[in-house]
Design a protein around this motif. Structure first.
Motif, PDB file in Angstrom:
ATOM      1  N   PHE A  53      68.298   6.147  31.516  1.00 14.08           N
ATOM      2  CA  PHE A  53      69.281   5.985  32.837  1.00 14.08           C
ATOM      3  C   PHE A  53      68.301   5.789  34.061  1.00 14.08           C
ATOM      4  CE2 PHE A  53      73.506   8.503  30.628  1.00 14.08           C
ATOM      5  CZ  PHE A  53      73.906   7.346  31.167  1.00 14.08           C
ATOM      6  N   ALA A  66      74.064   2.389  29.310  1.00 14.10           N
ATOM      7  CA  ALA A  66      73.382   1.939  30.004  1.00 14.10           C
ATOM      8  C   ALA A  66      72.429   0.532  29.562  1.00 14.10           C
ATOM      9  CB  ALA A  66      72.242   3.287  30.046  1.00 14.10           C
ATOM     10  N   TYR A 100      72.585   0.623  25.544  1.00 19.98           N
ATOM     11  CA  TYR A 100      72.102   1.834  24.864  1.00 19.98           C
ATOM     12  C   TYR A 100      73.352   2.481  24.758  1.00 19.98           C
ATOM     13  CZ  TYR A 100      67.733  -0.190  25.055  1.00 19.98           C
ATOM     14  OH  TYR A 100      65.958  -0.455  25.360  1.00 19.98           O
ATOM     15  N   CYS A 106      71.984   7.956  25.430  1.00 21.13           N
ATOM     16  CA  CYS A 106      71.250   8.472  26.430  1.00 21.13           C
ATOM     17  C   CYS A 106      71.429   9.743  26.979  1.00 21.13           C
ATOM     18  CB  CYS A 106      72.749   7.680  27.297  1.00 21.13           C
ATOM     19  SG  CYS A 106      72.220   5.955  27.510  1.00 21.13           S
TER      20      CYS A 106
END
Length: 261
Positions: free
Chosen positions: A168, A136, A156, A161
């Motif tokens: 997200f 992300a 990330y 995530c």
């Protein structure tokens, strides 16, 4: 300097006037005809001289009636690495940026977006994940007085995530991602920052409004955040080199801050 081309001598004299304030931001340079007469040179020589200043990002050409060559208005913002990059900070990244800019008498703003991309090789190596694995990417385009100042992309990895799906989210996280991660048990205890200079990519030049002919480099600041057990995230900031002054400090930071006022 003996043997120096005439256009370079003219460019240096005009540069000194800009540096000394004789030609302040927004001022219009003498016309090409006026510069020809003042220096006893041809029009191509004058154009070469102003091209040098434009390539250095000091002036810009404005077309149309009332156009000409003008001294660029540039806002130089000081970015304090000892404050902005501290892993133990309880202030969100956005709040730190807004505070820093307002302390210097300017108005900050930002535009936010989120996207999903494959992890590039250099970042994958820093985060100990597979090249091409999903990440992300949370982007902040930061502006000062409405003018683009920097691009900050925070990466990330997929595993993180999955643990913290809010990463997200297409919206800005009010408390900041560092604090969010700490609340979820991923406490960033250290950060390593590297800074390098390079020319902007075409996308960066557009986002930061860097004229193609200016030749202005960018500073690429890559921060890797760590928990006690593993690398956690990457925050990559890109600054137009003529819009930021990066400042770091060592030792008793409070003393420096107090005596520097």
């Amino acid at each position: 300097m003996p043997g120096q081309p005439k256009y370079q001598r003219i460019a240096e004299q005009l540069r000194r006037q800009i540096d000394d304030g004789g030609l302040p931001p927004g001022a219009k340079l003498p016309t090409e005809e006026e510069l020809q007469a003042a220096y006893g040179v041809s029009r191509p020589t004058v154009r070469d001289a102003t091209d040098v200043l434009q390539a250095a990002g000091l002036v810009e050409r404005r077309p149309g009636r009332g156009g000409g060559v003008f001294v660029r208005e540039q806002v130089m913002i000081e970015a304090y690495a000892w404050r902005d990059d501290q892993p133990m900070s309880t202030t969100s990244e956005a709040d730190l940026f807004f505070r820093t800019v307002r302390e210097q008498g300017h108005e900050p703003s930002q535009e936010f977006s989120t996207r999903v991309e494959p992890m590039p090789a250099d970042y994958a190596a820093l985060l100990h994940v597979d090249v091409g694995s999903t990440a992300a990417v949370r982007r902040c385009l930061r502006l000062v007085d409405g003018v683009p100042h920097s691009i900050q992309d925070s990466w990330y990895p997929q595993w993180l995530c999955e643990k913290v799906p809010q990463l997200f989210s297409p919206h800005n996280i009010a408390q900041g991602t560092t604090k969010l991660l700490r609340e979820r048990g991923y406490h960033q205890v250290a950060a390593l920052t590297t800074t390098s200079a390079r020319m902007p990519t075409p996308v960066e030049a557009v986002l930061l409004q860097i004229p193609v002919v200016a030749g202005t480099p960018v500073l690429h600041n890559v921060l890797t955040g760590y928990t006690a057990d593993r690398p956690l995230r990457i925050s990559a900031a890109v600054f137009a080199a003529d819009k930021v002054r990066l400042i770091s400090a060592h030792g008793d930071i409070e003393t420096i801050a107090r005596l520097r006022r």
